[in-house]
Write a protein that holds these residues in place. Structure first.
Motif, short mmCIF file in Angstrom:
data_model
loop_
_atom_site.label_atom_id
_atom_site.label_comp_id
_atom_site.label_asym_id
_atom_site.label_seq_id
_atom_site.Cartn_x
_atom_site.Cartn_y
_atom_site.Cartn_z
N LYS A 49 0.83 -1.20 0.00
CA LYS A 49 0.00 0.00 0.00
C LYS A 49 0.87 1.25 0.00
N CYS A 50 0.26 2.35 -0.41
CA CYS A 50 0.95 3.65 -0.42
C CYS A 50 -0.11 4.73 -0.31
N GLY A 51 -0.04 5.54 0.74
CA GLY A 51 -0.99 6.64 0.91
C GLY A 51 -2.16 6.32 1.82
N ASN B 217 -8.59 2.84 -8.94
CA ASN B 217 -8.12 4.09 -8.33
C ASN B 217 -7.66 3.92 -6.89
N GLU B 218 -7.54 2.68 -6.41
CA GLU B 218 -7.00 2.46 -5.07
C GLU B 218 -5.47 2.45 -5.14
N THR B 219 -4.83 2.75 -4.02
CA THR B 219 -3.36 2.84 -3.97
C THR B 219 -2.77 1.63 -3.25
N TRP B 220 -3.47 0.49 -3.34
CA TRP B 220 -2.95 -0.73 -2.74
C TRP B 220 -3.22 -1.90 -3.67
#
Length: 336
Positions: free
Chosen positions: A48-50, A104-107
């Motif tokens: 994950k990031c963010g 659009n998820e950051t994981w």
């Protein structure tokens, strides 16, 4: 505002940036998993990031159609970083979800498996870090000397992220203890941890000032390296030898009601003086029925490696025991 607690190596001679970009701070749980391929638990290895860990746990619960309490993890990870960690979803009597990550998820899910065992808090032993320090300026020759010293151990401070922005978690904790705030369960746990961490850091700072943070004092409780095991011992030749070798470390308090093993003599007096300055926090911690625990004052990084990159930045790679902070290592190296 938090104090600028003393450093073992004095004020760094180099300044720079930590986490100029999330990809400059990578942390991964060191945790070998052998799946049973049956049972009621889905384990997910996620990058994950963010997003913070608690947010992602709630997202997984929503995707699986379960309550948030059905999702567990071993440890909290930074939001503004690239992190890889295990999550576990309890799915009794349910079919295995497809686990399609929404757009659009950051994981993303890197690995998954079925297990009959639940993932519990604190299950992993180490975290592996890969950091890049950028925009470095100052006496760069000082870095090599500091890195050599840090490889033998550095003060095991709780990082600033434990205390919230500008120490906000401490202020919120004081408001809660004074009856001016009614936090939820998650926030209560965060505030209690922040209060204990502040007291611990203050004890560690005092022992840095006394140059005893990596030495034994009369009445010390010692911790085995990279272990939660602690023991009380007189400071004799064997203890001094083991301290020098980094096999054991002196410990500081995670404040609460006195447990089975307490400090004595010089150490008890030193710690009581610190408690006097935090009487409101100590009273609140006691009211919440926390039991005194001990945490090592020193931590030795495993497999510390470094490399100066062509763009002038510095790459660091190392592992730390669960609950130790990479930022505590970096603050001994540079002003960031």
């Amino acid at each position: 505002m938090l104090p600028d607690w003393p450093r073992a190596l004095g004020q760094p001679l180099v300044s720079g940036l930590l986490k100029a970009e999330p990809k400059d701070f990578v942390v991964e749980e060191v945790f070998d998993v052998e799946f049973s391929n049956d049972g009621e638990f889905d384990w997910l290895w996620i990058e994950k990031c963010g997003d913070n860990t608690e947010y992602l746990a709630k997202q997984l619960a929503r995707l699986a159609g379960v309550q948030p309490r059905a999702v567990t993890y071993s440890g909290q990870k930074d939001r503004h970083a690239v992190t890889r960690q295990w999550f576990c979803v309890h799915l009794p009597g349910k079919h295995k979800p497809e686990w399609v990550v929404p757009e659009n998820e950051t994981w993303r899910i890197l690995r998954q498996g079925r297990h009959r065992q639940k993932l519990r808090l604190g299950s992993h032993r180490y975290n592996r870090f890969i950091l890049r320090l950028t925009a470095l300026h100052g006496d760069l020759t000082d870095l090599e000397t500091r890195l050599q010293s840090i490889s033998q151990g550095f003060p095991n401070y709780f990082g600033e992220q434990r205390f919230g922005h500008g120490g906000g978690n401490i202020e919120a904790c004081r408001q809660w203890f004074a009856g001016e705030l009614s936090p939820g369960r998650f926030d209560r746990g965060m505030y209690l941890s922040a209060a204990r961490s502040l007291i611990f850091n203050t004890v560690l700072a005092q022992r840095l000032s006394d140059v005893s943070w990596n030495q034994g004092l009369d009445g010390d409780v010692f911790s085995l390296r990279d272990s939660g095991s602690v023991f009380l011992a007189e400071v004799d030749a064997d203890i001094v030898s083991r301290l020098t070798a980094g096999d054991i470390h002196p410990t500081g308090p995670l404040y609460g009601k006195v447990g089975k093993l307490g400090v004595g003599a010089v150490v008890a007096e030193l710690e009581e003086q610190v408690y006097t300055g935090f009487s409101d926090l100590c009273a609140g911690l006691m009211k919440n029925n926390l039991t005194m625990e001990r945490r090592a004052l020193r931590v030795v990084p495993k497999d510390l490696q470094w490399q100066k990159l062509e763009d002038g930045s510095l790459s660091l790679a190392f592992s730390l025991p669960r609950g130790c902070f990479a930022t505590a290592l970096v603050r001994e190296l540079i002003n960031y």
